[in-house]
Design a protein around this motif. Structure first.
Motif, PDB file in Angstrom:
ATOM      1  N   THR A   9       0.843  -1.190   0.000  1.00 19.09           N
ATOM      2  CA  THR A   9       0.000   0.000   0.000  1.00 19.09           C
ATOM      3  C   THR A   9       0.876   1.237   0.000  1.00 19.09           C
ATOM      4  OG1 THR A   9      -0.065  -0.008   2.407  1.00 19.09           O
ATOM      5  CG2 THR A   9      -1.801  -1.228   1.266  1.00 19.09           C
ATOM      6  N   ASN A  10       0.285   2.364  -0.376  1.00 20.02           N
ATOM      7  CA  ASN A  10       1.047   3.595  -0.452  1.00 20.02           C
ATOM      8  C   ASN A  10       1.690   4.013   0.870  1.00 20.02           C
ATOM      9  OD1 ASN A  10       0.673   3.955  -3.204  1.00 20.02           O
ATOM     10  ND2 ASN A  10      -1.258   5.078  -2.944  1.00 20.02           N
ATOM     11  N   PRO A  11       0.999   3.918   2.014  1.00 20.10           N
ATOM     12  CA  PRO A  11       1.674   4.296   3.264  1.00 20.10           C
ATOM     13  C   PRO A  11       2.913   3.450   3.543  1.00 20.10           C
ATOM     14  CG  PRO A  11      -0.697   4.195   3.580  1.00 20.10           C
ATOM     15  CD  PRO A  11      -0.420   3.617   2.222  1.00 20.10           C
ATOM     16  N   ASP A  12       2.842   2.169   3.266  1.00 19.36           N
ATOM     17  CA  ASP A  12       3.978   1.280   3.500  1.00 19.36           C
ATOM     18  C   ASP A  12       5.163   1.678   2.626  1.00 19.36           C
ATOM     19  OD1 ASP A  12       5.324  -0.848   4.652  1.00 19.36           O
ATOM     20  OD2 ASP A  12       4.573  -2.300   3.209  1.00 19.36           O
ATOM     21  N   LEU A  13       4.904   1.801   1.346  1.00 25.23           N
ATOM     22  CA  LEU A  13       5.965   2.151   0.418  1.00 25.23           C
ATOM     23  C   LEU A  13       6.403   3.608   0.596  1.00 25.23           C
ATOM     24  CD1 LEU A  13       7.711   1.155  -1.909  1.00 25.23           C
ATOM     25  CD2 LEU A  13       5.910   1.862  -3.489  1.00 25.23           C
ATOM     26  N   GLY A  14       5.465   4.487   0.907  1.00 24.73           N
ATOM     27  CA  GLY A  14       5.808   5.886   1.098  1.00 24.73           C
ATOM     28  C   GLY A  14       6.731   6.095   2.283  1.00 24.73           C
ATOM     29  N   LEU A  15       6.476   5.386   3.391  1.00 25.73           N
ATOM     30  CA  LEU A  15       7.346   5.496   4.557  1.00 25.73           C
ATOM     31  C   LEU A  15       8.732   4.933   4.258  1.00 25.73           C
ATOM     32  CD1 LEU A  15       7.770   6.242   7.488  1.00 25.73           C
ATOM     33  CD2 LEU A  15       6.766   4.036   8.147  1.00 25.73           C
ATOM     34  N   LEU A  16       8.778   3.839   3.496  1.00 22.92           N
ATOM     35  CA  LEU A  16      10.068   3.275   3.121  1.00 22.92           C
ATOM     36  C   LEU A  16      10.881   4.259   2.299  1.00 22.92           C
ATOM     37  CD1 LEU A  16      12.125   0.995   2.837  1.00 22.92           C
ATOM     38  CD2 LEU A  16      10.769   0.115   0.910  1.00 22.92           C
ATOM     39  N   TYR A  17      10.249   4.891   1.324  1.00 15.26           N
ATOM     40  CA  TYR A  17      10.961   5.863   0.500  1.00 15.26           C
ATOM     41  C   TYR A  17      11.415   7.071   1.325  1.00 15.26           C
ATOM     42  CZ  TYR A  17      10.509   3.961  -4.222  1.00 15.26           C
ATOM     43  OH  TYR A  17      10.658   3.203  -5.363  1.00 15.26           O
ATOM     44  N   ALA A  18      10.592   7.456   2.295  1.00 18.22           N
ATOM     45  CA  ALA A  18      10.959   8.602   3.125  1.00 18.22           C
ATOM     46  C   ALA A  18      12.185   8.307   3.976  1.00 18.22           C
ATOM     47  CB  ALA A  18       9.782   9.006   4.011  1.00 18.22           C
ATOM     48  N   VAL A  19      12.217   7.117   4.601  1.00 18.42           N
ATOM     49  CA  VAL A  19      13.354   6.756   5.449  1.00 18.42           C
ATOM     50  C   VAL A  19      14.582   6.473   4.603  1.00 18.42           C
ATOM     51  CG1 VAL A  19      14.217   5.102   7.142  1.00 18.42           C
ATOM     52  CG2 VAL A  19      11.842   5.876   7.260  1.00 18.42           C
ATOM     53  N   ASN A  20      14.403   5.726   3.523  1.00 17.63           N
ATOM     54  CA  ASN A  20      15.539   5.418   2.658  1.00 17.63           C
ATOM     55  C   ASN A  20      16.059   6.673   1.963  1.00 17.63           C
ATOM     56  OD1 ASN A  20      16.376   4.253  -0.427  1.00 17.63           O
ATOM     57  ND2 ASN A  20      17.211   3.154   1.331  1.00 17.63           N
ATOM     58  N   GLY A  21      15.182   7.669   1.768  1.00 12.74           N
ATOM     59  CA  GLY A  21      15.628   8.921   1.181  1.00 12.74           C
ATOM     60  C   GLY A  21      16.642   9.645   2.049  1.00 12.74           C
ATOM     61  N   LEU A  22      16.590   9.400   3.361  1.00 12.99           N
ATOM     62  CA  LEU A  22      17.593   9.986   4.247  1.00 12.99           C
ATOM     63  C   LEU A  22      18.982   9.460   3.917  1.00 12.99           C
ATOM     64  CD1 LEU A  22      15.658   9.724   7.641  1.00 12.99           C
ATOM     65  CD2 LEU A  22      15.896  11.735   6.179  1.00 12.99           C
ATOM     66  N   ALA A  23      19.054   8.186   3.516  1.00 14.99           N
ATOM     67  CA  ALA A  23      20.342   7.603   3.154  1.00 14.99           C
ATOM     68  C   ALA A  23      20.905   8.252   1.893  1.00 14.99           C
ATOM     69  CB  ALA A  23      20.202   6.095   2.961  1.00 14.99           C
TER      70      ALA A  23
END
Length: 251
Positions: A9-23
């Motif tokens: 779902t979008n929240p699951d993938l969206g949170l992953l992209y947000a955290v991984n975007g920090l890297a």
């Protein structure tokens, strides 16, 4: 082939992209540091907490019970990891970077492994919950490390948020549901060990001066106001005879 669960779902993938975007926005040295912490550092920290818990448990009045609780820590981790094997095989969820190449992956060798549930998250939360049952202060610290572990796995791009949550839920279920059965076996076992050569591992030996000989006056207690030696020894002997022997919960 991706399973329906891989289409997150979008929240699951969206949170992953947000955290991984920090890297992606972090300097390389920080990426390497977080990767090491997420792979090894937190597990080493939990091992040190377990060592501290053991040193403290040996000095408790209920040392055999406390040590039994500490033995449940690694056992619960092993059981939770075994329970994860059929779950991972049934769900068969690929790593997030397989379906989403835009993620930054900070660790190699994960492409052919399952994503759900997160092994690292399962292990760390199992340690935290089981350690909390023995020592609340150490359990809270371990719980913080478990949450940090989940963040690191997403930062590294190797797990979805739901992988982490699933690992936490599996660990809590295994620890709390099986703890009564485990303690029913481990507590008598630890009590029995106190009567063997490995007793110092269960209960810390009493210090030589803790028996209370001589007091502060020294040299047999000849200071002012000291009771006669014969009368003091007689009273102590009566106390020792009247005191009931320590009960053994293992009996």
């Amino acid at each position: 082939m991706s399973t329906p669960l891989a289409d997150t779902t979008n929240p699951d993938l969206g949170l992953l992209y947000a955290v991984n975007g920090l890297a992606k926005r972090s300097p390389q040295w920080l990426d390497h540091l977080v990767s090491w912490i997420g792979e090894y550092g937190i597990l080493i920290g939990l091992g040190m907490l377990g060592l501290v818990g053991w040193l403290q448990a040996r000095r408790r009045t209920d040392a055999p019970v406390a040590i039994a609780g500490l033995l449940w820590v690694p056992l619960s981790v092993a059981i939770a990891e075994l329970a994860n094997l059929p779950i991972a095989a049934i769900v068969n969820r690929p790593r997030p970077f397989v379906d989403h190449p835009g993620l930054l992956v900070l660790v190699d060798g994960k492409a052919g492994t399952h994503s759900f549930v997160s092994d690292h998250s399962t292990m760390t939360m199992a340690v935290a919950v089981s350690l909390f049952l023995v020592n609340r202060k150490l359990g809270w610290i371990a719980g913080g490390l478990a949450l940090l572990q989940g963040f690191c796995r997403m930062f590294m791009g190797v797990h979805y948020p739901t992988d982490v949550i699933g690992g936490f839920a599996l660990a809590v279920a295994v620890v709390l549901l099986l703890a009564p059965i485990a303690m029913a076996v481990l507590v008598p076992f630890c009590h029995a060990l106190t009567r063997t050569a490995v007793a110092p591992l269960i209960r810390a030996p009493e210090r030589a001066g803790s028996a209370g000989s001589g007091g502060r006056n020294g040299k047999g207690g000849k200071g002012r106001g000291a009771a006669p030696r014969g009368r003091r020894r007689g009273r102590d002997a009566v106390r020792c005879e009247e005191q009931p022997p320590e009960s053994d919960l293992a009996a």
